[in-house]
Design an enzyme around this catalytic site. Structure first.
Site, PDB file in Angstrom:
ATOM      1  N   LYS A  28      13.752 -31.630-129.067  1.00  0.00           N
ATOM      2  CA  LYS A  28      13.615 -31.081-127.719  1.00  0.00           C
ATOM      3  C   LYS A  28      13.184 -29.621-127.761  1.00  0.00           C
ATOM      4  O   LYS A  28      12.254 -29.215-127.060  1.00  0.00           O
ATOM      5  CB  LYS A  28      14.937 -31.199-126.957  1.00  0.00           C
ATOM      6  CG  LYS A  28      14.834 -30.760-125.501  1.00  0.00           C
ATOM      7  CD  LYS A  28      16.178 -30.383-124.911  1.00  0.00           C
ATOM      8  CE  LYS A  28      16.610 -29.012-125.378  1.00  0.00           C
ATOM      9  NZ  LYS A  28      17.835 -28.523-124.691  1.00  0.00           N
ATOM     10  N   ASP A  66      15.581 -33.129-121.743  1.00  0.00           N
ATOM     11  CA  ASP A  66      16.933 -32.572-121.662  1.00  0.00           C
ATOM     12  C   ASP A  66      17.761 -33.471-120.747  1.00  0.00           C
ATOM     13  O   ASP A  66      17.328 -34.562-120.370  1.00  0.00           O
ATOM     14  CB  ASP A  66      16.896 -31.116-121.169  1.00  0.00           C
ATOM     15  CG  ASP A  66      16.470 -31.011-119.701  1.00  0.00           C
ATOM     16  OD1 ASP A  66      16.062 -32.035-119.095  1.00  0.00           O
ATOM     17  OD2 ASP A  66      16.546 -29.900-119.149  1.00  0.00           O
TER      18      ASP A  66
END
Length: 223
Positions: free
Chosen positions: A120, A138
């Protein structure tokens, strides 16, 4: 889900949040990487308060390595998991100096080699710092994507990323990432989503479920 419905969802979220952007304060790829690392299990607002002073004190990898770990820990103590993150920051800075001439690498496969930098974080950095299209998943992106049926309820974070990449045009990946975050952060919240005024209620599995009890009560009251 049809491509027409996907387009409708993307356009609607785009109309709601046309100026969605990365809210982590930074002025270069290095600061962005540190900020994203700090943001794990922490709000962007808190991170920005901490980095306001942090980025004045530490400007280069060498600066983070020039102080004892305990001092860096105190500088970021308002951040969750600050001890672990402080350790990762110093390890990251050392690796930058040892392997990347003190600069944040532009390639995703090199970014994930850095301590504290997962998939991420790497996606956020390549897209925001280097302009490479990417979708970083997220909690907001995952929640919204699942509620709207863009992905499956049981999909892993990686599966969510891969499915979104297939459904969203590549040139829209980064902007879609930001818009999904804004939609989840300011509209489709985890605990109190604004279902009653949501333009995507008809497409939302979670919204329909939440609105059903109130609709039933209304029917009973009107009898």
């Amino acid at each position: 889900m049809t491509q027409k419905l996907v387009r409708h969802i993307l356009d609607t979220i785009g109309e709601l949040f046309p100026d969605a952007h990365c809210e982590l304060r930074h002025s270069n790829p290095f600061e962005l990487t540190i900020a994203v690392l700090l943001s794990a299990q922490c709000t962007d607002e808190t991170v920005n308060k901490v980095t306001l002073d942090l980025f004045q004190k530490y400007k280069r990898p060498e600066d983070y390595l020039a102080v004892p770990l305990t001092e860096l820990e105190q500088d970021i103590r308002r951040i969750g998991l600050f001890r672990n993150k402080a350790s990762n920051i110093q390890k990251l800075c050392q690796l930058l100096l040892d392997k990347f001439e003190g600069e944040i690498p532009e390639k995703h496969e090199h970014l994930v080699e850095l301590p504290g930098v997962g998939r991420k974080t790497a996606n956020v950095v390549v897209s925001n710092a280097f302009g490479v299209p990417a979708i970083a998943v997220d909690t907001h992106v995952e929640r919204v994507s699942k509620r709207l049926g863009l992905v499956g309820w049981d999909d892993s974070v990686l599966e969510v990323e891969k499915k979104l990449m297939k459904k969203v045009p590549r040139e829209e990946w980064t902007q879609t990432h930001h818009r999904l975050i804004f939609f989840g952060r300011y509209h489709c919240k985890a605990q109190n989503p604004q279902c009653t005024i949501c333009p995507l209620l008809d497409s939302c599995r979670e919204g329909k479920k939440r609105m059903k009890p109130s609709a039933t009560r209304k029917t009973i009251t009107n009898k």
